[in-house]
Design a protein around this motif. Structure first.
Motif, mmCIF file in Angstrom:
data_model
loop_
_atom_site.group_PDB
_atom_site.id
_atom_site.type_symbol
_atom_site.label_atom_id
_atom_site.label_comp_id
_atom_site.label_asym_id
_atom_site.label_seq_id
_atom_site.Cartn_x
_atom_site.Cartn_y
_atom_site.Cartn_z
ATOM 1 N N HIS A 46 0.832 -1.210 0.000
ATOM 2 C CA HIS A 46 0.000 0.000 0.000
ATOM 3 C C HIS A 46 0.863 1.256 0.000
ATOM 4 N N LEU A 47 1.929 1.219 0.815
ATOM 5 C CA LEU A 47 2.776 2.402 0.917
ATOM 6 C C LEU A 47 3.489 2.654 -0.407
ATOM 7 N N THR A 48 3.910 1.570 -1.061
ATOM 8 C CA THR A 48 4.588 1.732 -2.344
ATOM 9 C C THR A 48 3.656 2.390 -3.360
ATOM 10 N N ILE A 49 2.418 1.943 -3.357
ATOM 11 C CA ILE A 49 1.448 2.583 -4.254
ATOM 12 C C ILE A 49 1.325 4.059 -3.899
ATOM 13 N N GLY A 50 1.277 4.339 -2.603
ATOM 14 C CA GLY A 50 1.171 5.731 -2.156
ATOM 15 C C GLY A 50 2.356 6.556 -2.635
ATOM 16 N N ILE A 51 3.563 5.993 -2.471
ATOM 17 C CA ILE A 51 4.760 6.729 -2.903
ATOM 18 C C ILE A 51 4.685 7.001 -4.402
ATOM 19 N N ALA A 52 4.273 5.984 -5.156
ATOM 20 C CA ALA A 52 4.181 6.158 -6.610
ATOM 21 C C ALA A 52 3.202 7.281 -6.951
ATOM 22 N N LEU A 53 2.063 7.317 -6.259
ATOM 23 C CA LEU A 53 1.068 8.349 -6.550
ATOM 24 C C LEU A 53 1.626 9.735 -6.222
ATOM 25 N N VAL A 54 2.339 9.849 -5.101
ATOM 26 C CA VAL A 54 2.874 11.152 -4.701
ATOM 27 C C VAL A 54 3.963 11.594 -5.667
ATOM 28 N N VAL A 55 4.840 10.645 -6.023
ATOM 29 C CA VAL A 55 5.919 10.992 -6.963
ATOM 30 C C VAL A 55 5.330 11.455 -8.292
ATOM 31 N N ARG A 56 4.263 10.790 -8.699
ATOM 32 C CA ARG A 56 3.609 11.185 -9.945
ATOM 33 C C ARG A 56 3.131 12.635 -9.855
ATOM 34 N N LEU A 57 2.506 12.983 -8.729
ATOM 35 C CA LEU A 57 2.038 14.360 -8.569
ATOM 36 C C LEU A 57 3.206 15.335 -8.589
ATOM 37 N N VAL A 58 4.316 14.964 -7.916
ATOM 38 C CA VAL A 58 5.472 15.860 -7.871
ATOM 39 C C VAL A 58 6.006 16.083 -9.284
ATOM 40 N N LEU A 59 6.148 14.990 -10.039
ATOM 41 C CA LEU A 59 6.704 15.115 -11.387
ATOM 42 C C LEU A 59 5.798 15.937 -12.283
#
Lengths: 313, 214, 557, 103
Positions: free
Chosen positions: B158-171
């Motif tokens: 779950h956390l990995t998915i969360g990190i991916a979503l946040v990184v996507r927003l940052v990029l």
């Protein structure tokens, strides 16, 4: 074997179950007759273009109608629940004088063992008119001990004892079936229950090959597994004495009281730190993995026999 | 106005309504996730009720420092995520702040995973993997570690998915591909992130605290 | 100005309907139109329905004789397991919600699409992935755990493809959750102006309630299967009795989902029937608000009763008593619904088109199935009949007699709207009646066999049960024919059927005010709702008129 | 323009302050729960850990996830999950906790 259209009522429980069942059949039949009757008569009477009167609806208030039949069904169901539940509660515990039979289920056979050690496979001989308590466990997967003629069914679980009981009221041979799907030959996991006259049963039992009876097997295990090192009356270790224990109420160190029944004794061997007897230290190691289900049944029978020697029951 | 239309999707006619629906939708999903983790915790609770001593003994073997530090890391990531999401809901010029906070959140998430990695390594070295050669003698202690690996693993996914979503927003935000201010996606991601945090808040006492008192 | 212009038909330029709004394969596989996704689902579940049906046909043929004649026990076990898994998760659960729910929910509330169209498509792909796992399981040799995956059989003893089967169900579970989230958000956020909660058609209410059940129960199924996978594949002990694991715990988790799942299957069916009966009886639905409360009550209480599957499992007798009581309680709202449907016929103008035959059949079969549920709620009786054919008959009455009948009712009722074509009515009536009789022939004898003690999942059985099994198998043949018939004449109607008008049944819902088939965004003008559903006649009157008040105030007739 | 900027900075400060306060409370509770776990109090020790987890997660839900400012609909959605988790625990434990004893 069973007849095609009727099932014998061969136990006390069967009569109770069939009574409730008959009542349910009547309730269901009446309800079905009402619903189907209304559906069909409305369908015919109010078919499109029929001459039946339509016009303004009579002033029967919807709400009262709804509340009325909601309440009616609720009270009917509450009554049914009360009836069925009291029959259930009444039949939960086996009478004290019940014969004890141990059942060990495995893929795909039933092993039964009488109190004197006589063993049977896929068979069980019992006397008529005498309650029989079954203490059951499984070696592998979940099975279910099902005797339709007695209306009893109880899942048999690995790693745990489950119990059921019956009192046969008819002589004869009745099918025993496994009712919980247990793998390839589930449907072949069948046996027979033979209900005999008390004297025939006694004769049959004594004619069985001298199986070591459970308590004797247990007594040997008691020494070979090292239990006697602490629990024997001569032992120097401060451990609870087992004489007269079975069936007694035990005071635990945390203030709880438990009855020393099969389940408690089993737990005490497998998870000794769970229920510490008041006044003792939690020093006993767990025997989980060292004792199989058969061993535990034997040891329990041994502890039982200790209780009986002291005239405690 | 063009900003708002850029965020608008079918079948919505107004961004505000779309935002409400997105928020409502993610909350329904979070309710579903509550049941998901609730069922895992129930499994844990039943096993622990049946084997209290084995669970205490097993819980003592976990490394409380890894657990506590990781909890602190996740709680802090929730702070940065909350600031990012609340700032983005405001009218002011907040793009830099939101980007920074999101970056910090993702970094903290990664930090959590790194600590977790060290913890897993230690657990394996201590033979805390159920099966033959397991470190503890009570068989039921293996239930604790069965659940430990499963629950932390599912949380890590779950956390990995969360990190991916946040990184996507940052990029996307840094490249000005999407507007972060008022973005329904940011709001939804933040809610998901906090839920993953809440799950860990419950895991902490259940995994790291049993058996410490005796 | 002509009448047509007044009616708002002419000013719109000709536009293709949703079926013709794109004809490439990609326009289907990448569509976000809820109606096209509904069609994708319909095709998928049709394939699965006939796969599950084929499996059970082999089982029923095998059961003609007591000791089997062409299958091994292993094959038999795999066939009934496959039947259960496919029919429950790949047909019944998605059947009405994902096809008709998807198609109709936005239409009925006057919305252009569901709230999250891309999530909707994603959910179909999840179903497809799950389906691929399921088919792979079959091709690779099958799974023999039954659809219930009981531990420790599934985790430690079965030598079949438990992993892929569990994975199939795990994945399709997330499709359910995604759909549920979507439908709940759609119902809350996208209702047309004036479409208040108590103006919603019963079908919308039922889909809404179903979605809540899906969202809150499916994750627990996912966990129970994940635990099985973890134990089997990763060797993490959870249920292993030798290490103190508790096999009954699995049953709690499994039934926490799988009992509410029954309501996932039957609530939408109730919604369908509540649409069809008023239409063909030309009557307002009797007790609309009570029907709403009943459906919410069923969805809610449905979470409290799972333990009645476990009366003989070794569950504590105290817990059994609680579950028994709650199981009786949940029968009350179901009874209310039956009474209300029946009362809705009173003083109607009833015509017996095929959807109505299915709906009336549903009421009868659902009542029978529901009443047999009382037997299973009473602990002493349940102890005797659970895990026998009595239970098999009971849940088939609810799920096949109930849900599948309603599914076919819905299929016929909305076929003109979905395809724009009329089907041959007398064929449809014939199929409906055949289905009803075939169904009863198949499952009525099973009640008796179960009471007499025939356990379920038996490959070979005591000879005295043969007569019931032969009756069942013969009935199943009739039933199979009745299921194949619609496939034939509905296909025929696609090419040769008469054009359907916008509202061939003279029904009141918003979906009937748009064209058949509807345009890609459903309505040319945003509908405006100013009245409750089912206004087939004036308040307080009883006879139905032929010109009902449709819910769309903008739609002039 | 500068007044505008000032207003924004004041607002930002409040935003940080508000959230940092919650964060500090969370870390405080974390330390407390670790501390309590080492004090032998029998069942109270177990309960304290879970109770503190409930408080911490409530803080996250109410402040970080902004349930405090959300519409009733959102709060109901959040509550629904908790209610049904409660049902699942209550009825399953009704079995597990009363299992060994027979009536």
């Amino acid at each position: 074997m069973n007849a095609i259209f009727a099932l014998p009522e061969a136990s006390t429980q069967a009569v109770r179950v069939d009574g409730i069942l008959a009542a349910l059949v009547i309730v269901s039949a009446l309800t079905l007759a009402l619903v189907f009757g209304l559906l069909v008569s409305f369908a015919i009477r109010y078919r499109r273009g029929s001459k039946a009167k339509r016009g303004r609806l009579p002033e029967i208030v919807n709400r009262e109608f709804e509340v009325g039949w909601t309440a009616a069904t609720f009270f009917l169901f509450a009554f049914l629940f009360w009836w069925a539940a009291s029959a259930d509660v009444g039949a939960l515990t086996a009478p004290a004088n019940a014969l004890e039979v141990h059942v060990l289920a495995k893929q795909w056979m039933w092993k039964t063992q009488h109190a004197n050690g006589a063993r049977e496979i896929d068979e069980l001989h019992v006397p008529v008119g005498r309650p029989v308590r079954l203490v059951m466990t499984s070696q592998d997967v979940i099975h279910s001990f099902f005797v339709p003629a007695f209306r009893i069914k109880q899942d048999v679980l690995p790693g745990r004892n489950t119990e059921t009981w019956f009192q046969a009221t008819k002589l004869g041979v009745f099918p025993l079936l496994c009712a919980e799907y247990c793998g390839t030959n589930h449907s072949a996991m069948r046996g027979r229950i033979t209900v005999m006259r008390e004297e025939d049963y006694a004769r049959w039992l004594s004619a069985q090959p001298e199986g070591d009876d459970l308590a004797h097997v247990g007594a040997k295990l008691f020494v070979s597994q090292g239990c006697s090192g602490c629990h024997a009356s001569s032992s120097a270790v401060h451990a609870p004495k087992l004489e007269g224990l079975y069936g007694r109420t035990v005071q635990l160190s945390d203030g709880r009281q438990v009855r020393a029944d099969d389940a408690y004794i089993r737990d005490s061997m497998l998870q000794p730190k769970r229920d510490i007897v008041a006044g003792f230290d939690p020093i006993m190691p767990s025997f989980a993995g060292l004792l199989d289900d058969g061993d535990i049944q034997s040891l329990t029978a041994f502890i039982r026999s200790l209780g009986q020697e002291h005239g405690h029951d | 106005m063009s900003d708002a239309t850029a965020l608008l999707r079918e079948p919505w006619q107004r961004l505000e309504r779309q935002r409400q629906a997105g928020k409502f939708g993610i909350w329904i999903f979070l309710a579903s996730e509550t049941l998901f983790f609730g069922a895992l915790l129930l499994t844990y609770a039943v096993c622990r009720i049946e084997h209290p001593d084995a669970f205490a003994a097993a819980g003592r073997e976990t490394n409380i420092w890894f657990g506590t530090i990781n909890t602190a890391i996740l709680l802090t990531s929730s702070l940065t995520m909350a600031v990012a999401s609340q700032a983005a809901a405001q009218k002011g010029r907040v793009r830099q702040l939101v980007l920074a906070c999101l970056g910090a959140t993702a970094a903290l998430g990664v930090a959590f995973m790194i600590v977790k990695g060290f913890e897993y390594k230690e657990d394996i070295e201590k033979h805390l993997v159920p099966g033959t050669g397991f470190a503890l003698s009570q068989p039921s202690a293996q239930l604790f570690y069965g659940l430990y690996w499963l629950v932390t693993g599912v949380h890590a996914i779950h956390l990995t998915i969360g990190i991916a979503l946040v990184v996507r927003l940052v990029l996307l935000g840094a490249a000005r591909r999407i507007r972060l201010r008022g973005s329904p996606e940011l709001e939804v991601t933040a809610l998901y992130w906090h839920l993953v945090d809440v799950v860990w808040i419950f895991l902490y006492p259940l995994i790291y605290l049993p058996g410490r008192a005796s | 100005m002509t009448d047509a212009a007044l009616a708002g038909e002419l000013p719109f330029p000709p536009r293709p309907d949703y079926l013709r709004a794109g004809s490439t394969l990609l326009s289907w596989l990448a569509t976000t139109d809820h109606k096209r996704i509904a069609i994708l689902y319909a095709l998928t579940i049709t394939v699965f329905f006939f796969m599950g049906g084929a499996a059970i046909t082999a089982v029923r043929v095998e059961l003609f004789v007591p000791n089997g004649w062409f299958l091994t026990s292993d094959t038999y076990n795999r066939l009934f397991s496959f039947h259960g898994i496919i029919m429950v998760w790949f047909f019944l659960v998605p059947s009405i919600p994902n096809t008709f729910g998807n198609f109709l929910l936005p239409l009925m509330i006057g919305a252009p699409d569901v709230a999250f169209p891309r999530l909707n498509l994603f959910s179909w792909y999840l179903t497809l992935v799950g389906g691929i796992f399921a088919v792979y399981t079959l091709v690779a040799g099958g799974v023999d755990t039954g659809w219930t995956f009981y531990t420790p059989f599934s985790t430690m003893f079965s030598n079949t493809h438990v992993l892929t089967a569990a994975a199939a169900v795990f994945v399709v579970g997330f499709a359910s959750i995604a759909t549920g989230v979507n439908f709940i958000a759609t119902t809350h956020m996208l209702r047309a102006p004036g479409m208040t909660w108590f103006r919603l058609p019963m079908f919308v209410w039922s889909i809404y309630a179903t979605s809540i059940v899906m969202v809150l129960s499916t994750p627990v199924l996912a966990i129970s299967l994940m635990l099985v996978i973890a134990e089997r594949w990763l060797g993490l002990p959870i249920f292993d009795p030798a290490r103190g694991g508790d096999p009954i715990l699995f049953q709690h988790l499994f039934w926490f989902y799988s009992h509410p799942a029954v309501y996932i299957m039957v609530l939408p069916a109730m919604g369908v029937v509540s649409e069809i009966i008023p239409c063909f009886a030309r009557r307002r639905l009797f007790g609309y608000d009570f029907m709403v409360y009943a459906i919410i009550a069923i969805a809610g209480i449905g979470f409290f009763v799972w333990g009645h599957h476990m009366f003989v499992s070794g569950q504590s007798p105290y817990a059994s008593l609680i579950f028994s009581f709650l199981s009786f309680v949940i029968a009350v709202p179901s009874a209310i619904k039956v009474f209300n449907w029946t009362a809705s016929l009173y003083r109607g103008q009833i015509s017996f088109n095929s959807p109505m035959i299915y709906a009336l059949g549903f009421v009868g079969l659902f009542t029978t199935g529901g009443l047999s549920g009382l037997f299973l709620a009473s602990i002493p009786v349940d102890v005797h009949v659970t895990d026998t054919y009595f239970v098999v008959a009971h849940f088939h009455y609810i799920m096949v007699g109930g849900s599948v009948s309603a599914f076919f009712g819905a299929l016929h009722f909305w076929w003109p709207k979905i395809t724009g074509k009329m089907y041959p009515e007398s064929w449809a009536q014939f199929a409906a009646i055949t289905m009803y009789f075939g169904f009863n022939m198949t499952f009525l004898p099973q009640f008796v066999a179960g009471y007499l003690g025939m356990p379920r999942r038996y490959h070979t059985y005591p000879a005295e049960f043969q007569v019931y099994n032969v009756m069942s198998s013969a009935g199943a043949a009739v039933l199979a024919a009745a299921y194949l018939l619609p496939l034939v004449y509905l296909m025929w109607s696609l090419f040769h059927g008469a054009r359907a008008s916008n509202n061939p049944w003279g029904a009141t819902g918003l979906e009937w005010t748009t064209t058949s088939p509807p345009p890609p965004h459903n309505f040319d003008l945003q509908p405006l709702v100013d009245r409750a559903p089912y206004q087939y006649h004036a308040e307080g009157e009883s006879a139905g008129s032929d010109a009902p008040e449709v819910q769309n105030a903008r739609s002039l007739r | 323009m500068s007044a505008d900027r000032g207003r924004q900075e004041g607002w930002l400060l409040r935003l940080w302050l508000r959230n940092a306060l919650v964060w500090a409370a969370l870390l405080g509770l974390l330390v407390l729960s670790m501390f309590l776990a080492y004090i032998p109090m029998g069942p109270v020790t177990v309960t304290s850990g879970v109770a503190i987890a409930v408080i911490k997660s409530s803080l996250v839900l109410v402040f970080f996830m902004e349930l405090i400012r959300s519409r009733a609909l959102i709060r109901i959605a959040a509550l629904a999950g908790l209610v049904f988790v409660g049902v699942m625990f209550a009825l399953t434990l009704a079995d597990v906790l009363t299992r060994s004893g027979k009536i």
